[in-house]
Scaffold this active site. Structure first.
Site, PDB file in Angstrom:
ATOM      1  N   LYS A 291       0.630  -1.230   0.107  1.00 38.35           N
ATOM      2  CA  LYS A 291      -0.048  -0.088   0.012  1.00 38.35           C
ATOM      3  C   LYS A 291       1.169   1.148   0.051  1.00 38.35           C
ATOM      4  CE  LYS A 291      -3.506   2.278   2.811  1.00 38.35           C
ATOM      5  NZ  LYS A 291      -4.550   2.348   3.918  1.00 38.35           N
TER       6      LYS A 291
ATOM      7  N   ARG B  50     -10.337   9.947   2.167  1.00 32.03           N
ATOM      8  CA  ARG B  50     -10.302  10.323   3.552  1.00 32.03           C
ATOM      9  C   ARG B  50     -11.308  11.629   3.781  1.00 32.03           C
ATOM     10  NH1 ARG B  50      -3.752  10.933   3.533  1.00 32.03           N
ATOM     11  NH2 ARG B  50      -3.384   8.689   3.313  1.00 32.03           N
TER      12      ARG B  50
ATOM     13  N   LYS C  60       1.567   9.671   6.158  1.00 33.41           N
ATOM     14  CA  LYS C  60       1.407   8.325   6.471  1.00 33.41           C
ATOM     15  C   LYS C  60       2.878   7.485   5.896  1.00 33.41           C
ATOM     16  CE  LYS C  60      -3.427   7.786   6.973  1.00 33.41           C
ATOM     17  NZ  LYS C  60      -4.618   6.923   6.712  1.00 33.41           N
TER      18      LYS C  60
ATOM     19  N   GLU D 246       7.573  -7.309   0.788  1.00 33.94           N
ATOM     20  CA  GLU D 246       6.296  -7.407   1.584  1.00 33.94           C
ATOM     21  C   GLU D 246       5.650  -8.582   1.292  1.00 33.94           C
ATOM     22  OE1 GLU D 246       5.293  -5.530   4.195  1.00 33.94           O
ATOM     23  OE2 GLU D 246       6.344  -3.639   4.104  1.00 33.94           O
TER      24      GLU D 246
ATOM     25  N   LYS E   2      -2.074  -1.414  -3.904  1.00 34.92           N
ATOM     26  CA  LYS E   2      -3.058  -0.148  -3.714  1.00 34.92           C
ATOM     27  C   LYS E   2      -2.098   0.952  -3.751  1.00 34.92           C
ATOM     28  CE  LYS E   2      -5.914   1.760  -0.360  1.00 34.92           C
ATOM     29  NZ  LYS E   2      -6.416   1.666   0.919  1.00 34.92           N
TER      30      LYS E   2
ATOM     31  N   SER F  88      -9.967   5.763  -4.576  1.00 37.95           N
ATOM     32  CA  SER F  88     -11.019   6.963  -4.620  1.00 37.95           C
ATOM     33  C   SER F  88     -10.473   8.149  -5.560  1.00 37.95           C
ATOM     34  CB  SER F  88     -11.256   7.585  -3.332  1.00 37.95           C
ATOM     35  OG  SER F  88     -10.200   8.109  -2.642  1.00 37.95           O
TER      36      SER F  88
ATOM     37  N   TYR G   1     -14.945   1.387  -6.874  1.00 37.16           N
ATOM     38  CA  TYR G   1     -16.348   2.111  -6.914  1.00 37.16           C
ATOM     39  C   TYR G   1     -16.985   1.946  -7.774  1.00 37.16           C
ATOM     40  CZ  TYR G   1     -13.494   3.684  -2.919  1.00 37.16           C
ATOM     41  OH  TYR G   1     -12.632   3.683  -1.726  1.00 37.16           O
TER      42      TYR G   1
HETATM   43  C1  PBG Z   1      -7.153   3.478   5.592  1.00 36.71           C
HETATM   44  C2  PBG Z   1      -7.600   3.436   4.206  1.00 36.71           C
HETATM   45  C3  PBG Z   1      -7.384   4.282   3.291  1.00 36.71           C
HETATM   46  C4  PBG Z   1      -8.082   3.654   1.929  1.00 36.71           C
HETATM   47  C5  PBG Z   1      -8.578   2.459   2.274  1.00 36.71           C
HETATM   48  N1  PBG Z   1      -8.422   2.255   3.830  1.00 36.71           N
HETATM   49  C6  PBG Z   1      -6.900   5.623   3.307  1.00 36.71           C
HETATM   50  C7  PBG Z   1      -5.484   5.898   3.836  1.00 36.71           C
HETATM   51  O1  PBG Z   1      -4.850   4.942   3.770  1.00 36.71           O
HETATM   52  O2  PBG Z   1      -5.285   6.945   4.200  1.00 36.71           O
HETATM   53  C8  PBG Z   1      -8.202   4.173   0.897  1.00 36.71           C
HETATM   54  C9  PBG Z   1      -9.136   3.964  -0.291  1.00 36.71           C
HETATM   55  C10 PBG Z   1      -9.540   5.062  -1.258  1.00 36.71           C
HETATM   56  O3  PBG Z   1      -8.736   5.813  -1.524  1.00 36.71           O
HETATM   57  O4  PBG Z   1     -10.282   4.717  -2.017  1.00 36.71           O
HETATM   58  N2  PBG Z   1      -6.862   2.561   6.393  1.00 36.71           N
END
Ligand code: PBG
Length: 329
Positions: A197, A207, A219, A235, A250, A276, A315
């Site tokens: 990720k 968010r 993060k 990983e 992701k 997103s 989505y």
């Molecule tokens: C947080 C989480 C995030 C998403 C899924 N789980 C946001 C982040 O890591 O800040 C993002 C998914 C998306 O942007 O569609 N655990």
């Protein structure tokens, strides 16, 4: 003369030699929910809704009837329930456990996946527990967080989740969650690990949807550097050794090389999350009429599958399933 174009001459020939196909069975729909009895359109993600519990169950049934096997749940937690230790994340009567029970009662064949991470529950908006030193410097505590994630995963399993999906990127959490689940005899609950990720700008709209942006800092000490791919392999090997059942990459669209590389590295099923920001890019450009929505969305999903993903979190799942079902593809 060699003429590759002969294999593209008619729709019949093209359909026979097609290497990759998409179907509704490839999709997992991420769904947002809140405690509110009303449904709320999400400003930062046009066309996406944050559902009440009741509407969530209804909508999930509709989605499942289109041939989509699974959904993944993301809760918006009331500000008053957020805390520095994120205790609400393992409340057996919390929003997520109640949603799981309602979904499994109404739709027993729907696969219910839950997100395991602390950001919706954490007053700091981070995926883990935060410690602030005398200089105000933030540290995300790894091992303390893993302990809470284990309680969260077990609480989702007790409510009936089929798969738990840790999205936090803490070290060692897959092995710890596996042990916590097995200890409570949830040997049949799977772990879909967010293996690679990345610390991506593409999570912004999400968010906004959950009001879960970090209050301070970023993060980057837990999510991966977009510059790295060897680290994704590391990983992958760790998550496999720790007992993950499925792996996830992701975001998806900008990381097709990572999907392909992870696909070559593991025999485990690989999922990819079209996040997103990817949704928003495709949605906004087609809303302007600059791109044709159906064509670009299906092309983006096909490309993620071609790169090596077995499953795609998107989505667009419902819309894409309707397009594919109508076309008989
Ligand atoms: C947080 C989480 C995030 C998403 C899924 N789980 C946001 C982040 O890591 O800040 C993002 C998914 C998306 O942007 O569609 N655990």
């Amino acid at each position: 003369m060699l003429r590759p174009r002969r294999n593209r001459r008619t729709p019949a020939i093209r359909s026979m030699i097609r290497e990759t196909t998409l179907s509704s069975a490839d999709f997992i729909l991420p769904m947002f929910l809140h405690e509110d009895p009303h449904d709320t359109p999400i400003d930062s993600m046009p066309g996406v809704t944050r559902w009440s519990l009741e509407s969530l169950v209804r909508e999930a049934g509709e989605v499942h009837s289109l041939g989509i096997p699974a959904i993944v749940l993301f809760p918006k937690i009331e500000e008053s329930l957020k805390s520095s230790e994120a205790e609400e994340s393992y409340n057996d009567d919390g929003l997520i456990p109640r949603a799981i029970r309602a979904l499994k009662a109404a739709h027993p064949t729907l696969c219910v996946i839950t997100d395991v991470a602390l950001d919706p529950y954490n007053a700091d908006g981070h995926d883990g527990i935060v410690r602030r030193d005398a200089h105000g410097e933030l540290t995300i505590l790894n091992d303390e967080t893993v302990g809470v994630l284990c309680q969260q995963a077990a609480s989702h399993a007790r409510a009936g989740a089929d798969i738990v999906a840790p999205s936090d990127m803490m070290d060692g959490r897959v092995a710890a969650i596996r042990e916590a689940l097995d200890d409570e005899d949830f040997t049949n609950v799977s772990i879909l690990s967010y293996t690679a990720k990345y610390a991506s700008a593409l999570y912004g709209p999400f968010r906004g949807a959950l009001d879960s942006a970090p209050k301070n800092g970023d993060k980057k000490t837990y999510q991966m550097d977009p510059a790295n791919i060897r680290e994704a392999i590391r990983e992958t090997l760790l998550d496999e050794a720790e007992g993950a059942d499925m792996l996830m990459i992701k975001p998806a669209g900008l990381y097709l090389d990572v999907i392909a590389k992870v696909r070559e590295t593991t025999t485990l099923p690989v999922a990819a999350y079209q996040v997103s920001g990817e949704y928003l890019m495709l949605k906004s450009s087609s809303a302007e009429g600059w791109l044709d929505e159906r064509t670009i969305v299906l092309e983006s999903l096909l490309s993620i599958k071609r790169a090596g993903a077995d499953m795609i979190l998107t989505y667009f799942a419902k819309q894409a399933a309707m397009w594919l079902n109508a076309k008989g593809e």
